[in-house]
Write a protein that holds these residues in place. Sequence first.
Motif, short mmCIF file in Angstrom:
data_model
loop_
_atom_site.label_atom_id
_atom_site.label_comp_id
_atom_site.label_asym_id
_atom_site.label_seq_id
_atom_site.Cartn_x
_atom_site.Cartn_y
_atom_site.Cartn_z
N GLY A 103 0.80 -1.21 0.00
CA GLY A 103 0.00 0.00 0.00
C GLY A 103 0.84 1.27 0.00
O GLY A 103 2.06 1.25 -0.17
N CYS A 104 0.14 2.39 0.19
CA CYS A 104 0.77 3.71 0.24
C CYS A 104 0.79 4.18 1.70
O CYS A 104 -0.27 4.29 2.33
N LEU A 105 1.96 4.43 2.22
CA LEU A 105 2.14 4.79 3.63
C LEU A 105 2.39 6.28 3.74
O LEU A 105 3.32 6.81 3.12
N ASN A 106 1.58 6.95 4.54
CA ASN A 106 1.65 8.41 4.67
C ASN A 106 2.32 8.81 5.97
O ASN A 106 2.03 8.24 7.03
N ILE A 107 3.23 9.79 5.89
CA ILE A 107 3.84 10.40 7.06
C ILE A 107 3.04 11.65 7.37
O ILE A 107 3.14 12.65 6.66
N HIS A 108 2.23 11.61 8.43
CA HIS A 108 1.35 12.73 8.73
C HIS A 108 1.78 13.40 10.03
O HIS A 108 2.00 12.73 11.05
N ALA A 109 1.86 14.74 10.01
CA ALA A 109 2.43 15.49 11.13
C ALA A 109 1.39 15.83 12.19
O ALA A 109 1.19 17.00 12.55
N SER A 110 0.71 14.82 12.71
CA SER A 110 -0.15 15.00 13.88
C SER A 110 -0.42 13.63 14.48
O SER A 110 -0.07 12.60 13.90
N LEU A 111 -1.06 13.63 15.63
CA LEU A 111 -1.48 12.39 16.27
C LEU A 111 -2.92 12.13 15.85
O LEU A 111 -3.86 12.57 16.51
N LEU A 112 -3.08 11.45 14.74
CA LEU A 112 -4.42 11.20 14.21
C LEU A 112 -5.28 10.48 15.23
O LEU A 112 -4.76 9.69 16.04
N PRO A 113 -6.61 10.79 15.25
CA PRO A 113 -7.36 11.57 14.25
C PRO A 113 -7.39 13.07 14.50
O PRO A 113 -8.15 13.78 13.84
N ARG A 114 -6.58 13.57 15.42
CA ARG A 114 -6.53 15.03 15.61
C ARG A 114 -5.71 15.65 14.50
O ARG A 114 -4.61 15.19 14.18
N TRP A 115 -6.26 16.70 13.93
CA TRP A 115 -5.64 17.51 12.88
C TRP A 115 -5.35 16.74 11.61
O TRP A 115 -4.22 16.64 11.14
N ARG A 116 -6.41 16.13 11.07
CA ARG A 116 -6.35 15.72 9.68
C ARG A 116 -6.31 16.98 8.81
O ARG A 116 -6.77 18.03 9.21
N GLY A 117 -5.76 16.84 7.61
CA GLY A 117 -5.80 17.98 6.70
C GLY A 117 -4.45 18.59 6.41
O GLY A 117 -3.40 18.01 6.70
N ALA A 118 -4.48 19.81 5.84
CA ALA A 118 -3.31 20.39 5.18
C ALA A 118 -2.32 21.07 6.10
O ALA A 118 -1.15 21.20 5.74
N ALA A 119 -2.75 21.57 7.27
CA ALA A 119 -1.85 22.38 8.09
C ALA A 119 -1.86 21.91 9.55
O ALA A 119 -2.15 22.69 10.46
N PRO A 120 -1.50 20.65 9.81
CA PRO A 120 -1.61 20.13 11.18
C PRO A 120 -0.62 20.74 12.15
O PRO A 120 -0.92 20.86 13.35
N ILE A 121 0.56 21.11 11.70
CA ILE A 121 1.56 21.68 12.61
C ILE A 121 1.07 23.03 13.14
O ILE A 121 1.08 23.29 14.35
N GLN A 122 0.63 23.88 12.23
CA GLN A 122 0.14 25.19 12.64
C GLN A 122 -1.12 25.08 13.50
O GLN A 122 -1.28 25.80 14.48
N ALA A 123 -2.01 24.15 13.12
CA ALA A 123 -3.26 24.00 13.86
C ALA A 123 -3.02 23.60 15.30
O ALA A 123 -3.71 24.07 16.22
N ALA A 124 -2.05 22.73 15.55
CA ALA A 124 -1.77 22.29 16.91
C ALA A 124 -1.30 23.44 17.79
O ALA A 124 -1.70 23.57 18.95
N ILE A 125 -0.45 24.31 17.24
CA ILE A 125 0.02 25.47 18.02
C ILE A 125 -1.11 26.46 18.21
O ILE A 125 -1.33 26.98 19.32
N LEU A 126 -1.87 26.75 17.18
CA LEU A 126 -2.98 27.70 17.27
C LEU A 126 -3.98 27.29 18.34
O LEU A 126 -4.53 28.13 19.06
N ALA A 127 -4.23 25.99 18.43
CA ALA A 127 -5.22 25.50 19.38
C ALA A 127 -4.71 25.43 20.81
O ALA A 127 -5.48 25.17 21.73
#
Length: 304
Positions: A103-127
């Motif tokens: 399959g296709c393995l994704n490196i996602h910059a959040s602790l899913l399912p929190r902050w799915r989407g395009a800007a998870p790094i910024q969203a975590a700090i903003l929140a």
Amino acid sequence: MRLAFMGSPDFAVPALEALHAAGHEIAAVYCQPPKPAHRGRRETTCPVHRAAEALALPVRTPARLRGNAAECAAFAALGLDAAVVAAYGLILPAPMLAAPRRGCLNIHASLLPRWRGAAPIQAAILAGDDRTGVTIMRMDEGLDTGPMLLAEAVPIGPETTATALHDRLAALGARLILRALAEDPPAVPQPTEGVTYAPKLTREDGRIDWTRDASAIDRQVRALNPWPGTFCRHGDETLKVLEAAPLAERTGAPPGTVLDREGRVACGAGTALRLLRLQRPGRAAQEIGAFLRGYPLVPGDRLA
């Protein structure tokens, strides 16, 4: 292991370099096509493209994948064990998701399912989150909804910036993807509770609203620099706010009021913020002391 790597920005480069250094066979690197940038609007390749060329790896830059039967067929013909995806920027259609053996393995910059989407790094700090991390997941057709293989958390401190957190998570993602490929851990479905989304940022997200409390504005400054950047208006001039700090003291002044010649500004709920580094259009960034020696920002002025 025979891989394709799919990524575009700086965040993805450590993972590409780590996979190559570990001896994986990278059959193709997919990234965004060159785009006009800088003065003269000359065609500029993305960071992953440049890193792949430095490693003498073949690069493919399709403008789209959905409805692109030829590209899907070429991808399937690579005979991949897996594809590694990190901030690629294009949605993978079902035939491509199904083509690699693992399959296709994704490196996602959040602790899913929190902050799915395009800007998870910024969203975590903003929140105001006190931690975030990296999740390795097996991709499906949803938006960051696939089952998880590995995850590891990192703390977010009161002075953590998006730049520092980006670099730390990029290095962590490179380490975790090597583990995921070597260990082949079982896939675990994401929890159905606690799902949040981090939409793509726009320039308007950087406009400071002085009616918000100082801590929220401080998080905005830390989260949105260098892009889209945080800014406010002083008269007819736009000022970039590159660094700031919330203060303990309270004030009764209206939000946006400049309080003194040291860069203190009134914010919402009676709070105050000290501006630490500013930039005028076309000028170099300056620490607040140097900035105020050359710019007429005086007590009683209002920022908007």
